[in-house]
Design a protein around this motif. Structure first.
Motif, mmCIF file in Angstrom:
data_model
loop_
_atom_site.group_PDB
_atom_site.id
_atom_site.type_symbol
_atom_site.label_atom_id
_atom_site.label_comp_id
_atom_site.label_asym_id
_atom_site.label_seq_id
_atom_site.Cartn_x
_atom_site.Cartn_y
_atom_site.Cartn_z
ATOM 1 N N GLY A 151 60.283 54.383 49.267
ATOM 2 C CA GLY A 151 60.666 53.373 48.476
ATOM 3 C C GLY A 151 60.014 53.209 46.956
ATOM 4 N N GLY A 152 60.158 52.349 46.306
ATOM 5 C CA GLY A 152 59.656 52.261 44.786
ATOM 6 C C GLY A 152 58.150 52.539 44.688
ATOM 7 N N ALA A 153 57.285 51.915 45.546
ATOM 8 C CA ALA A 153 55.691 52.439 45.682
ATOM 9 C C ALA A 153 55.601 53.758 45.900
ATOM 10 N N GLY A 154 56.198 54.357 47.190
ATOM 11 C CA GLY A 154 56.240 55.591 47.539
ATOM 12 C C GLY A 154 56.711 56.744 46.498
ATOM 13 N N LYS A 155 57.625 56.477 45.782
ATOM 14 C CA LYS A 155 58.031 57.308 44.643
ATOM 15 C C LYS A 155 56.993 57.358 43.825
ATOM 16 N N ALA A 156 56.437 56.266 43.125
ATOM 17 C CA ALA A 156 55.317 56.431 42.243
ATOM 18 C C ALA A 156 54.174 57.155 42.490
ATOM 19 N N ALA A 157 53.925 56.908 44.082
ATOM 20 C CA ALA A 157 52.799 57.196 44.589
ATOM 21 C C ALA A 157 52.803 59.106 44.402
ATOM 22 N N ALA A 158 54.017 59.551 44.826
ATOM 23 C CA ALA A 158 54.291 60.826 44.897
ATOM 24 C C ALA A 158 54.125 61.600 43.670
ATOM 25 N N LEU A 159 54.782 60.644 42.739
ATOM 26 C CA LEU A 159 54.744 61.376 41.340
ATOM 27 C C LEU A 159 53.007 61.428 40.716
ATOM 28 N N ALA A 160 52.255 60.335 41.200
ATOM 29 C CA ALA A 160 50.948 60.120 41.007
ATOM 30 C C ALA A 160 50.101 61.197 41.473
ATOM 31 N N ALA A 161 50.312 61.648 42.697
ATOM 32 C CA ALA A 161 49.599 62.630 43.491
ATOM 33 C C ALA A 161 49.847 63.918 42.684
ATOM 34 N N ALA A 162 51.093 64.234 42.404
ATOM 35 C CA ALA A 162 51.579 65.440 41.930
ATOM 36 C C ALA A 162 50.792 65.603 40.473
ATOM 37 N N GLU A 163 50.797 64.466 39.620
ATOM 38 C CA GLU A 163 50.284 64.457 38.360
ATOM 39 C C GLU A 163 48.780 64.804 38.399
ATOM 40 N N CYS A 164 48.069 64.246 39.273
ATOM 41 C CA CYS A 164 46.846 64.582 39.587
ATOM 42 C C CYS A 164 46.335 65.820 39.966
ATOM 43 N N GLY A 165 47.466 66.492 40.271
ATOM 44 C CA GLY A 165 47.205 68.072 40.607
ATOM 45 C C GLY A 165 47.290 68.320 42.046
ATOM 46 N N PHE A 166 47.786 67.341 43.068
ATOM 47 C CA PHE A 166 47.904 67.740 44.374
ATOM 48 C C PHE A 166 49.334 68.477 44.480
ATOM 49 N N ALA A 167 49.078 69.342 45.666
ATOM 50 C CA ALA A 167 50.553 69.754 46.017
ATOM 51 C C ALA A 167 51.060 69.001 47.099
ATOM 52 N N THR A 168 52.197 68.561 46.416
ATOM 53 C CA THR A 168 52.708 67.215 47.519
ATOM 54 C C THR A 168 53.885 67.368 47.997
ATOM 55 N N THR A 169 53.802 66.851 49.170
ATOM 56 C CA THR A 169 54.820 66.950 50.611
ATOM 57 C C THR A 169 55.228 65.385 50.633
ATOM 58 N N VAL A 170 56.484 65.259 50.663
ATOM 59 C CA VAL A 170 57.073 63.845 50.813
ATOM 60 C C VAL A 170 57.904 63.829 52.069
ATOM 61 N N MET A 171 58.030 62.750 52.641
ATOM 62 C CA MET A 171 58.731 62.439 53.831
ATOM 63 C C MET A 171 59.309 60.947 53.833
ATOM 64 N N ASN A 172 60.366 60.826 54.592
ATOM 65 C CA ASN A 172 61.073 59.486 54.578
ATOM 66 C C ASN A 172 61.762 59.295 55.780
ATOM 67 N N ARG A 173 62.029 58.181 56.183
ATOM 68 C CA ARG A 173 62.845 58.035 57.459
ATOM 69 C C ARG A 173 64.308 58.394 57.359
ATOM 70 N N THR A 174 64.636 58.409 56.209
ATOM 71 C CA THR A 174 66.062 58.893 55.678
ATOM 72 C C THR A 174 65.647 60.094 55.027
ATOM 73 N N ALA A 175 65.939 61.106 55.848
ATOM 74 C CA ALA A 175 65.565 62.665 55.032
ATOM 75 C C ALA A 175 66.545 62.700 53.706
ATOM 76 N N ALA A 176 67.793 62.303 53.721
ATOM 77 C CA ALA A 176 68.579 62.488 52.659
ATOM 78 C C ALA A 176 67.864 62.039 51.376
ATOM 79 N N LYS A 177 67.166 60.685 51.520
ATOM 80 C CA LYS A 177 66.574 60.034 50.401
ATOM 81 C C LYS A 177 65.429 60.824 49.921
ATOM 82 N N ALA A 178 64.857 61.520 50.745
ATOM 83 C CA ALA A 178 63.748 62.377 50.342
ATOM 84 C C ALA A 178 64.232 63.593 49.549
ATOM 85 N N GLU A 179 65.252 64.227 49.969
ATOM 86 C CA GLU A 179 65.926 65.124 49.532
ATOM 87 C C GLU A 179 66.444 64.811 47.985
#
Length: 289
Positions: A151-179
Motif C-alpha cells: 500500500g502507500g506506506a509499504g511502497k514508501a518503505a520499499a523505496l526507503a530501504a533501497a535508498e538506505c542501501g538494502f537489497a530489497t525484496t517486496v511481496m504483496n497479497r496481490t502479486a501483480a501489484k508487486a510486479e
C-alpha cells in the motif's frame, strides 16, 4: 486560524494534533480540517494554511495537485505533506523519511538527536546520506530487506530501504501489484517474492518492514529460528500489531529487534513537521509520547 493542519477522511481520531502540540509546545496551531471530499479540503488549505499533513484517502490526489514533488513522492505517486512556497505547492512523503530515521536510529542509536541538534530542519537529508555511506560497513556486507505489503506506506518503505542501501525484496497479497510497482523502478534492483514464501524470505532478512493490516496465516507457524538472522522488524500497524504476544516473545528471544508502528509515526512527525515549519521539533517530547 492555525497555519497547519491535517486533511483526510475520517480524521477525528488522528494523533496528529497531539504530536504537533508535543513538537512545538503550542507555538503553532494545528487543525483537523474535516471533510469527506478532497477538493473541498484542498480549497481550505489554499485559502488559510501554510502547510498540511495528508492522510488516507487523499494522498494520491495530493500528489496530483502539487507543483513541486520530492523524489519519493514522484516514485510512489503519493504525498502526505503539502507546503506552500513562492514557486507553488511542494509535496513530500514523510512515510519515506520516517522509515529512514527509524531504521538508522536502530542501527546507530542517538543519531536523530545529534543530527537534528546540528542540522535542524534538514537533518533528515543528512541522516539519509549518513546511512547510505555507512550501512554496508555496519553489516560487513550488503544487507537484505523484506517489505511485506505495498500500500502507500509499504511502497514508501520499499523505496526507503533501497535508498538506505538494502537489497530489497517486496511481496504483496496481490502479486501483480508487486510486479507493477517494481516495473518502472529498475534502478533499485527490487526483487519480488511470493507472499506464500514469507517464512523462508524472513530467514534471510536483516530488515523486515511489515505493512500489511493483519497477520498472515503463516504467522501461526513461526518459531524463534525463523528470526535467526536477528532482523530489525518494523511494523506499520500500531493499533493492532500482528507481531504481539507469544510471537513477539519468540522474535525477541531470537535476538530480533522490534520497532513498533508508533515509532514510525513519531519519526514521520520529526521529519515531516520540520519540512512543514522549517523548524526542528522537540524530539525528546515526541519520543516520550
Amino acid at each position: 486560524m492555525p497555519d497547519f493542519g491535517l486533511i483526510g477522511h475520517p480524521i477525528e481520531h488522528s494523533q496528529s494534533p497531539r504530536l504537533f502540540e508535543a513538537a512545538y509546545h503550542g507555538k503553532y496551531g494545528y487543525d483537523l480540517i474535516q471533510g469527506q471530499y478532497f477538493e473541498e479540503s484542498y480549497a481550505k488549505f489554499l485559502k488559510g494554511y501554510k502547510a498540511i499533513n495528508v492522510t488516507a484517502p487523499f494522498k494520491e490526489k495530493a500528489y496530483e495537485k502539487a507543483d513541486i514533488v520530492s523524489g519519493p513522492v514522484a516514485l510512489t505517486g503519493a504525498a502526505n505533506i503539502l507546503v506552500k512556497t513562492p514557486d507553488g505547492v511542494s509535496a513530500y512523503n514523510s512515510d519515506f523519511t520516517g522509515v529512514i530515521l527509524t531504521v538508522t536510529e536502530a542501527l546507530f542509536p542517538g543519531i536523530i538527536r545529534e543530527f537534528y541538534g546540528t542540522f535542524g530542519s534538514q537533518a533528515h537529508v543528512k541522516i539519509h546520506q549518513f546511512v547510505r555511506a555507512q550501512l554496508a560497513e555496519r553489516y560487513g556486507r550488503r544487507p537484505a530487506a523484506l517489505v511485506a505489503g505495498l500500500g502507500g506506506a509499504g511502497k514508501a518503505a520499499a523505496l526507503a530501504a533501497a535508498e538506505c542501501g538494502f537489497a530489497t525484496t517486496v511481496m504483496n497479497r496481490t502479486a501483480a501489484k508487486a510486479e507493477a510497482f517494481i516495473k518502472g523502478l529498475p534502478e533499485y534492483g527490487f526483487r519480488v517474492a511470493d507472499i506464500r514464501d514469507f517464512r523462508s524470505e524472513l530467514r534471510q532478512a536483516d530488515l523486515l518492514v511489515y505493512a500489511l493490516p493483519m497477520a498472515l496465516d503463516s504467522f501461526a507457524e513461526l518459531e524463534a529460528e525463523d528470526f535467526s538472522s536477528k532482523p530489525l522488524v518494523l511494523e506499520a500497524n500500531y493499533r493492532n500489531p500482528a507481531f504481539s504476544g507469544l510471537l513477539r516473545a519468540r522474535m525477541l528471544d531470537a535476538g530480533a529487534k522490534y520497532l513498533p508502528g508508533n515509532l514510525w509515526l513519531v519519526n514521520q512527525a520529526v521529519s515531516g513537521y520540520s519540512v512543514m515549519t522549517g523548524e526542528a521539533p522537540d524530539i525528546d517530547s515526541l519520543i516520550s509520547l
